[in-house]
Scaffold this motif. Structure first.
Motif, PDB file in Angstrom:
ATOM      1  N   UNK A   1     -21.142  -3.984  -6.460  1.00  0.00           N
ATOM      2  CA  UNK A   1     -20.936  -4.809  -5.276  1.00  0.00           C
ATOM      3  C   UNK A   1     -21.855  -4.310  -4.172  1.00  0.00           C
ATOM      4  N   UNK A   2     -22.154  -5.180  -3.210  1.00  0.00           N
ATOM      5  CA  UNK A   2     -23.038  -4.841  -2.096  1.00  0.00           C
ATOM      6  C   UNK A   2     -22.199  -4.516  -0.869  1.00  0.00           C
ATOM      7  N   UNK A   3     -22.552  -3.425  -0.189  1.00  0.00           N
ATOM      8  CA  UNK A   3     -21.808  -3.011   0.998  1.00  0.00           C
ATOM      9  C   UNK A   3     -22.350  -3.678   2.257  1.00  0.00           C
ATOM     10  N   UNK A   4     -23.566  -4.186   2.233  1.00  0.00           N
ATOM     11  CA  UNK A   4     -24.163  -4.919   3.344  1.00  0.00           C
ATOM     12  C   UNK A   4     -24.943  -6.105   2.785  1.00  0.00           C
ATOM     13  N   UNK A   5     -25.193  -7.087   3.643  1.00  0.00           N
ATOM     14  CA  UNK A   5     -26.022  -8.195   3.215  1.00  0.00           C
ATOM     15  C   UNK A   5     -27.435  -7.692   2.941  1.00  0.00           C
ATOM     16  N   UNK A   6     -28.005  -8.025   1.796  1.00  0.00           N
ATOM     17  CA  UNK A   6     -29.333  -7.488   1.460  1.00  0.00           C
ATOM     18  C   UNK A   6     -30.435  -8.126   2.300  1.00  0.00           C
ATOM     19  N   UNK A   7     -31.498  -7.376   2.492  1.00  0.00           N
ATOM     20  CA  UNK A   7     -32.693  -7.915   3.159  1.00  0.00           C
ATOM     21  C   UNK A   7     -33.750  -8.190   2.091  1.00  0.00           C
ATOM     22  N   UNK A   8     -34.149  -9.444   1.979  1.00  0.00           N
ATOM     23  CA  UNK A   8     -35.130  -9.861   0.977  1.00  0.00           C
ATOM     24  C   UNK A   8     -36.275 -10.565   1.705  1.00  0.00           C
ATOM     25  N   UNK A   9     -37.471 -10.065   1.514  1.00  0.00           N
ATOM     26  CA  UNK A   9     -38.651 -10.650   2.149  1.00  0.00           C
ATOM     27  C   UNK A   9     -39.703 -10.906   1.062  1.00  0.00           C
ATOM     28  N   UNK A  10     -40.272 -12.096   1.076  1.00  0.00           N
ATOM     29  CA  UNK A  10     -41.275 -12.430   0.072  1.00  0.00           C
ATOM     30  C   UNK A  10     -42.106 -13.617   0.564  1.00  0.00           C
ATOM     31  N   UNK A  11     -43.226 -13.798  -0.103  1.00  0.00           N
ATOM     32  CA  UNK A  11     -44.062 -14.962   0.144  1.00  0.00           C
ATOM     33  C   UNK A  11     -44.073 -15.856  -1.079  1.00  0.00           C
TER      34      UNK A  11
ATOM     35  N   UNK B   1     -45.918 -19.272  -7.179  1.00  0.00           N
ATOM     36  CA  UNK B   1     -46.162 -17.831  -7.280  1.00  0.00           C
ATOM     37  C   UNK B   1     -45.356 -17.094  -6.225  1.00  0.00           C
ATOM     38  N   UNK B   2     -44.706 -15.989  -6.663  1.00  0.00           N
ATOM     39  CA  UNK B   2     -43.947 -15.119  -5.768  1.00  0.00           C
ATOM     40  C   UNK B   2     -44.798 -13.895  -5.452  1.00  0.00           C
ATOM     41  N   UNK B   3     -45.017 -13.630  -4.151  1.00  0.00           N
ATOM     42  CA  UNK B   3     -45.883 -12.519  -3.748  1.00  0.00           C
ATOM     43  C   UNK B   3     -45.194 -11.702  -2.669  1.00  0.00           C
ATOM     44  N   UNK B   4     -45.665 -10.451  -2.514  1.00  0.00           N
ATOM     45  CA  UNK B   4     -45.237  -9.556  -1.429  1.00  0.00           C
ATOM     46  C   UNK B   4     -43.712  -9.457  -1.353  1.00  0.00           C
ATOM     47  N   UNK B   5     -43.094  -9.079  -2.467  1.00  0.00           N
ATOM     48  CA  UNK B   5     -41.635  -8.976  -2.518  1.00  0.00           C
ATOM     49  C   UNK B   5     -41.174  -7.651  -1.936  1.00  0.00           C
ATOM     50  N   UNK B   6     -40.186  -7.694  -1.029  1.00  0.00           N
ATOM     51  CA  UNK B   6     -39.577  -6.504  -0.443  1.00  0.00           C
ATOM     52  C   UNK B   6     -38.069  -6.687  -0.432  1.00  0.00           C
ATOM     53  N   UNK B   7     -37.378  -5.663  -0.889  1.00  0.00           N
ATOM     54  CA  UNK B   7     -35.912  -5.727  -0.986  1.00  0.00           C
ATOM     55  C   UNK B   7     -35.324  -4.457  -0.399  1.00  0.00           C
ATOM     56  N   UNK B   8     -34.283  -4.608   0.395  1.00  0.00           N
ATOM     57  CA  UNK B   8     -33.504  -3.478   0.917  1.00  0.00           C
ATOM     58  C   UNK B   8     -32.041  -3.790   0.666  1.00  0.00           C
ATOM     59  N   UNK B   9     -31.359  -2.936  -0.099  1.00  0.00           N
ATOM     60  CA  UNK B   9     -29.970  -3.203  -0.474  1.00  0.00           C
ATOM     61  C   UNK B   9     -29.188  -1.899  -0.524  1.00  0.00           C
ATOM     62  N   UNK B  10     -27.875  -2.013  -0.324  1.00  0.00           N
ATOM     63  CA  UNK B  10     -26.965  -0.853  -0.392  1.00  0.00           C
ATOM     64  C   UNK B  10     -25.857  -1.173  -1.391  1.00  0.00           C
TER      65      UNK B  10
END
Length: 545
Positions: free
Chosen positions: A198-208, A168-177
């Motif tokens: 295309x992405x201008x920065x490395x994305x931030x992905x947080x999940x449980x 199970x994937x929970x508490x998903x958070x994504x920050x991308x540009x």
């Protein structure tokens, strides 16, 4: 001593409590009440940076970076559409994941993989800011900052041996540009051929991640390892300059044919032409053109009173598609008065020619190209031509040619030595895209005049506008590279009605062609001389044969 200490302790407590209450009562009764101050209300602009940070712990991007714009309307649109978008996206995820899951079935004792639950939740992504980048190319470039703190419910079931494991994937958070580019812009709905992301920065992905109810991300060191692995994998695929291309329109329907080579034509002679004049002779000349080309036909000189003319005249014609284009040869009898009589014609498909190979054709002239013409047709004479197709160096690999002398740099630009530039003939293409802020003192009906090596060409006239869009291309076949030469472009305005001030100059510019020859292409905007704010957009290409 212990007895006295206990006794005095109780005595002090018994005296201290009443005495304290009495003193507090007198202070409360006889002390003066202080007036309550009215809170001071001030604009945020008058507060210091510390106060602003206390009020706004997370400053919006459109405040920190002014070139990003607020898109509240788009977030409202996403919020209203999310129940439907969420289902559509989940359907795409299922369709995309099924063949990937199928590859693992039978490996590692895995008997099956399936989604037990798949939902992206009720919270849509939030676009914190957006900006549109202006370029000189036919494209639309947008950059967004996207945050998504969702509440998805994604449960994947793995059947391994006789076990049933749920992930199970929970508490998903994504920050991308991401940077989204719509290109090329075409006159066919939806007006762009593909989407490039295309992405201008490395994305931030947080999940449980929970396996059979246990949170494995709480294992020391695993959380950071998974974070870094995801960043590296996504960055290797989509971090600029890597891109993800999503086709929207079929390339064949929107493809713009570009020149790929030059057809060298030598009109050698004609044999036994028809007699069209009263005195028993003809005044022949030949018109040459390629199908699918809107450029004017090329003509030989007129040979007076000659049924077996010798021309030996050479021409160069730009080729865009050698597999489908056909060379049209039409022989006419020149008449001083009236229309010229057609003596005959013939067609030569360019697919019969091999690159760099000279081939001579002796062709029987026909009345027309009707395939149902009877075999006992009237003999109209013959024409002899030499043909050679020479592809441009950058396109020579498509036709089995060599591309010696070219080196691919990291920037993606082909470099050419000065010696090759001096010796190479080719095609100079000038595209006048448009102009901005061109305004005359008396009228604004702008058109552009291009002058190169004494030859003048002009665009169409745009009526009553200060931002004309011509998008017209002019081609020049050159025997040598135009090093140390310039092209002159002048924007003029012409009044429709007759007057003494019927024409007016709105500005001019001279463009040095050295950069075009060495780089192969420039696409830029130039400020017009003798114009207050006028700018002209010109694209110039040089292709070596």
């Amino acid at each position: 001593m212990g007895f006295f200490a206990t006794f005095f302790g109780f005595l002090g407590f018994a005296i201290g409590i009443p005495l304290g209450l009495l003193v507090g009562f007198f202070l409360f009764v006889y002390s003066e009440a202080k007036p309550v101050k009215v809170p001071v209300v001030r604009p945020i602009s008058e507060l210091g940076p510390i106060a602003v940070q206390e009020l706004l712990p997370e400053i919006p991007l459109w405040v920190k970076t002014p070139d990003y714009e607020r898109v509240d309307w788009l977030n409202k649109f996403l919020l209203d559409m999310w129940p439907f978008l969420e289902k559509a996206i989940c359907g795409v995820i299922r369709t995309t994941a099924e063949p990937i899951f199928a590859e693992y079935i039978g490996k590692y004792q895995i008997k099956g993989i399936e989604f037990d639950q798949l939902s992206l939740g009720t919270l849509p992504p939030i676009i914190c800011g957006m900006k549109v980048l202006e370029t000189n190319e036919k494209e639309l470039v947008m950059e967004q900052v996207i945050k998504w703190a969702g509440n998805p419910n994604i449960v994947l079931t793995l059947h391994v041996l006789s076990l049933k494991i749920k992930v199970q994937l929970v508490d998903l958070q994504i920050f991308a540009t991401p940077r989204v580019t719509l290109r090329p812009l075409v006159p066919t709905l939806p007006c762009f051929a593909k989407i490039v992301v295309s992405l201008m920065e490395k994305p931030h992905v947080d999940f449980g991640m929970a396996i059979s109810g246990g949170d494995i991300m709480s294992i020391p060191g695993l959380y950071r390892f998974v974070q870094e692995t995801i960043k590296k994998q996504v960055a290797s695929l989509y971090l600029w300059p890597q891109t993800l291309e999503i086709p929207i329109l079929d390339e064949s329907t929107v493809a713009i044919q570009k020149p790929v080579g030059i057809l060298h034509v030598n009109v050698v002679r004609a044999i036994k032409l028809l007699k069209m004049d009263l005195l028993g002779a003809s005044d022949p000349y030949v018109k040459l053109s390629l199908t699918g080309d809107k450029l004017p036909s090329k003509k030989t000189t007129i040979k007076r009173k000659n049924l077996n003319p010798q021309w030996n005249e050479k021409f160069k014609i730009v080729v865009k598609d050698p597999q489908s284009q056909v060379l049209q040869l039409q022989v006419y009898d020149w008449d001083k008065v009236g229309a010229h009589d057609k003596l005959g014609m013939q067609l030569v498909p360019l697919k019969l020619l091999k690159p760099y190979e000279n081939k001579e054709f002796t062709l029987d002239l026909l009345k027309d190209t009707n395939i149902n013409e009877t075999p006992n047709k009237k003999f109209r004479g013959q024409i002899v031509v030499d043909l050679t197709f020479v592809p441009f160096k950058e396109d020579s690999m498509k036709f089995g040619g060599s591309s010696e002398g070219y080196v691919r740099k990291d920037s993606g630009i082909d470099s050419i030595s000065d010696d090759e530039v001096q010796e190479g003939a080719g095609l100079l293409s000038v595209v006048i895209q448009g102009a901005d802020e061109v305004e005359g003192d008396h009228h604004s009906n702008p058109y552009a005049i291009l002058t190169f090596r004494g030859e003048k060409k002009r665009t169409k006239t745009m009526k009553k506008t200060r931002q004309p869009r011509w998008n017209e291309e002019f081609q020049f076949m050159l025997e040598e590279a135009p090093l140390h030469e310039k092209i002159h472009i002048e924007v003029m305005s012409k009044r429709k009605s007759f007057s003494f001030l019927s024409k007016e100059s709105l500005g001019h510019v001279e463009i040095n062609l050295n950069d075009v020859v060495h780089n192969g292409r420039i696409n830029d905007k130039y400020h017009l001389i003798n114009s207050r704010n006028g700018v002209i957009h010109v694209e110039i290409k040089w292709k070596v044969a």
